[in-house]
Scaffold this active site. Sequence first.
Site, PDB file in Angstrom:
ATOM      1  NE  ARG B 298      -4.056  -2.216   1.593  1.00  0.00           N
ATOM      2  CZ  ARG B 298      -5.034  -2.717   2.337  1.00  0.00           C
ATOM      3  NH1 ARG B 298      -5.150  -2.382   3.608  1.00  0.00           N
ATOM      4  NH2 ARG B 298      -5.897  -3.552   1.803  1.00  0.00           N
ATOM      5  CB  VAL B 301      -0.292   1.082  -4.238  1.00  0.00           C
ATOM      6  CG1 VAL B 301      -1.452   1.778  -4.936  1.00  0.00           C
ATOM      7  CG2 VAL B 301      -0.191  -0.366  -4.708  1.00  0.00           C
ATOM      8  CG  HIS B 441      -3.482  -2.294  -7.934  1.00  0.00           C
ATOM      9  ND1 HIS B 441      -2.625  -2.638  -8.944  1.00  0.00           N
ATOM     10  CD2 HIS B 441      -3.080  -1.077  -7.519  1.00  0.00           C
ATOM     11  CE1 HIS B 441      -1.744  -1.675  -9.107  1.00  0.00           C
ATOM     12  NE2 HIS B 441      -1.996  -0.730  -8.267  1.00  0.00           N
ATOM     13  CD  GLU B 442      -1.417  -4.530  -3.813  1.00  0.00           C
ATOM     14  OE1 GLU B 442      -1.781  -5.226  -2.850  1.00  0.00           O
ATOM     15  OE2 GLU B 442      -0.849  -5.004  -4.797  1.00  0.00           O
ATOM     16  N   GLY B 443      -6.476  -3.216  -2.370  1.00  0.00           N
ATOM     17  CA  GLY B 443      -7.554  -2.690  -1.529  1.00  0.00           C
ATOM     18  C   GLY B 443      -8.084  -1.416  -2.142  1.00  0.00           C
TER      19      GLY B 443
END
Lengths: 600, 600
Positions: B298, B301, B441-443
């Site tokens: 995160r 990202v 992406h990644e939540g």
Amino acid sequence: MSSPLINQFEMPFQLYDVLAVEQLCQHQDFSEHSKETFDAVMDTAEKMATQLFLPHNHVADQNEPTFDGKRITMMQEVKAAFDAYREAGFIAARYPFEEGGMQLPETVNIALSSYFMAANPSSMAYPFLTSAAANLLSHFADDGIKRAFLPKMLSGQYTGTMALTEPHAGSSLADIRTTATKQDDGSYRIKGNKIYISAGDHELADNIVHLVLAKIPGGPAGVKGISLFLVPKFRLNKDGSVGDSNDVALAGLLHKLGYRGTTSTALSFGENNDCHGYLVGEPHCGLKYMFMMMNEARIAVGYGAAMIGYRGYRYSLSYAQERTQGRIAPHDKPNDPPTPIVNHGDVKRMLLAQKAYSEGGIALCLYGANLIDRKRIASDSDEQKDLAELLDLLTPIVKAWPSEYGVKANDIAIQVLGGAGYMREYMAEQFWRDNRLNPIHEGTNGIQALDLTFRKLWQDNGKGLSVLQRELINDLAKVDTPKAAVLVTKLTPYLEKLRVLLEHMAKSMQSASAMTLSGNAQAVMNVMAGIVVSWMWLRQAAIAEKLLAGQHSEEKTNFYLGKLQAAKYFINWELPLIDRDISVLMEDDATCVETREGWL
Amino acid sequence: MSSPLINQFEMPFQLYDVLAVEQLCQHQDFSEHSKETFDAVMDTAEKMATQLFLPHNHVADQNEPTFDGKRITMMQEVKAAFDAYREAGFIAARYPFEEGGMQLPETVNIALSSYFMAANPSSMAYPFLTSAAANLLSHFADDGIKRAFLPKMLSGQYTGTMALTEPHAGSSLADIRTTATKQDDGSYRIKGNKIYISAGDHELADNIVHLVLAKIPGGPAGVKGISLFLVPKFRLNKDGSVGDSNDVALAGLLHKLGYRGTTSTALSFGENNDCHGYLVGEPHCGLKYMFMMMNEARIAVGYGAAMIGYRGYRYSLSYAQERTQGRIAPHDKPNDPPTPIVNHGDVKRMLLAQKAYSEGGIALCLYGANLIDRKRIASDSDEQKDLAELLDLLTPIVKAWPSEYGVKANDIAIQVLGGAGYMREYMAEQFWRDNRLNPIHEGTNGIQALDLTFRKLWQDNGKGLSVLQRELINDLAKVDTPKAAVLVTKLTPYLEKLRVLLEHMAKSMQSASAMTLSGNAQAVMNVMAGIVVSWMWLRQAAIAEKLLAGQHSEEKTNFYLGKLQAAKYFINWELPLIDRDISVLMEDDATCVETREGWL
């Protein structure tokens, strides 16, 4: 079964409940029409868009037109759609019966484009540009030109373009270099390069009519020296048939991120000094004429952006209704079945925002188009002048707001789809890419903000603004239902804030702060658009709440409740954002303009 | 000559002036390092990124990897870049010397990725995922697994992935269906399908190490029954060499709108019931372990999004400096030469906004990464706990804010380029497409907002929040230069507003309004991020203003002035937007949650 392109209640609500377009039929120009004829044309449009435009929207995005140096190749489906559209007479929809048209009000003309813009904006570009070019010619060209070109454009045998931009000059039309040199026969020889010409070449029609801005050597410098020329791809023979090539060469296709089904071209006029052009109207008045087409195109751009936003909204709504994920209390045990994501609060927020942006844009653009009709049927010239000024004032907002918020809506649609949103196997990302052109073409949104800030607000002593206030206050005064009344109390303080702000800006315009305003024009756009679109939502909410008193199917009741809710969302969540803009403007915040190049 | 990827003063300013990373070298873990070694590694990164990653960024976007059913084909340049990166030891940059690493602080590790993320985020995905997967294994895997896989991952002979998402479940990991059945030899047989697996297949490395979430039959339902498995593409022979195929099949490549150079895959594990997996750590603890990798991802990202935003900023700035269009008084006669568009107020606004978003994101993510280092060198465990809580609180903001605003920055870059912005011949539209993955992406950012609203703000009795307030107030108190002090006076009132808001929310959480908050979580994110990023800008402004007192080149003086100006922009133009969010939250506005599906 896939859901219809547009909610079945939406267009009738906008046309009949909000704008009462059937009242236009009391005027002689539209006396042959009625709600029934309007419905019939809307029905035809919906069917044709669904059957012939929708199916190839995604495929055309992935199979762009190609150019091998000689010929353009594009999907057959584009031609089939174009042919159906022109054969239905839609290019001439708003033209008089005697010219083969349907003599439809502008409001209905724009409304019927809804289905096509939602289904396939790329394929719609060809007939749209043709209709807009024809409209310009019908207003300003002499009878010879009209006779030779207009009927064939209206029937779609020829298509049209607007050829303004040049590689070195972009938005700065004052600097165009294309020349038009007068010949003994009264025609001109055109020489120059144009870029970003949509539909600038293709094989859908027998001929292409370019409306080209050029300068006649010896004329005034800057924008005052721009003239408008009709330049066909092929010259016409004496008998009116299509003749020789007119020395208009396709220098190449450009590759856009969206609207990939529409050819975007770089054109070279007169490489062999044999490109014939025909003056439209008077010399040096080209920009004025072109603005007529551009103003029309600006409503269409705003409306198209709203419709692409709307399509993304509906698409992401369908996804959210089908896709299950997560659980909501009290059904949140691991063994409870997952819930459709439409039930999650944050997903509702994202859908509501899309609805507010896209349907707000639809209402705004239809209001703009309706002003053209109201002006046409107005009995006295003061009223005509008022409505013209109001339309002039609203045009930059009608172009910029839906295009900015249409892209935002499409961005949110991607987010609703999650991982599927960024996959090209789904449509959400195409909507987003297609829509991204709209804040740029037909005058960038930055230019719209400057036009609003420095020209339209003050034009004719602020006439447009006072008409706007009159119409707005008139609408607010009519609200007599409780939920809409709450929204009125939230909007009303902004009218006073706007009054104070405009007084302040009027002073700033006379001082050194005028330069500051050039960096803050977007804030002016935000304030004006925030208030205007809130008003558009209030109009919808007030009518929906009133209609709720009647007996309706559950679906229709829900439709009206949805209108109320989206209005509430817009006024509670979006309108207050303009407080920032009001502050920045009231403080003459100079952060932007005082920034030096070296600091960046 | 093209300008460098990143302003030459930017990274030294962030690392040494803002974060004083050289002070970390006083700790034994980093005692072998100094400003000189950090500079050397940053230099190498810049050169490698510029020479080997940058040149194929645009080409790779237009030449995606293909899969013929047997093999993946991708551009050779991707492998050349990957090989150079791994041979330079960058995958192991933060690992201990004894494991072949450089033992760099996390802050420097992230900072060195700046050049690669700006140059080519797609090609950077392969080494990044490998490093993150290795880090997870080094923390949680047993020695046998580590011995077999870790050295080869750190050297880049093997790459890594995170295989979480399944087609039917998306973000809802509780619902995954992949199973892991224990065998007599202690290994597991994996069976299931995963989707959106970045770098899930390719031919860059000898083997691919998938970290797979799966359920051991008979375990608890929901997220408590998720375990983590190492599943190699190829099994290892007894001697550690690469052996037979492990029944991991590439079901197909997915086609994303951006990051096209990174393979995105659908993987099928155990189609032939012969897919071997090895349990990492304890059974049923997989999600906890995976969150370590995800939290790290995160930050990456967020940082990548900020860097793509930054790259678009620089790209549009170059364009604005070269492109001439229009005139500015007093040089606005038609025959005056046109001005570079960087001089127009509205263009300055667009550039300043991009600078504020991207450099604000850079500062935020580096601050987050620096917390990892500060925690590592902290002498007492209370301080360690404090910093861990602060990082936990900030993680959803670090992921969501730069990814949302990175896309916004790239959208503005397109607008600066005008017509060229939507042409694929220019880079602006690729930055925008590449960055659009990051809010998902990644939540998804929606999940980040929920995590912040319902968990992180209240975790450990609001410990993270009180540490945040302590750090923030501490920074504000240190400001003793006039321009930054003005900005402090604008930020300070928001701290009191935040205090009142959090009190209100704490009550709401205990009432029926908790449900309302689920529709308003984005507003909570906006408030927290608005304040935190303002703080990040104030830190930069205060330091820049202090440094301005010294003697510098004109370029460096301009750099500091630019930092002050961007801080002023952020606090004058962006921070006040959160007043809307504060109002919505204080009023427990229920517009979103009360919306029923049928109304949409």
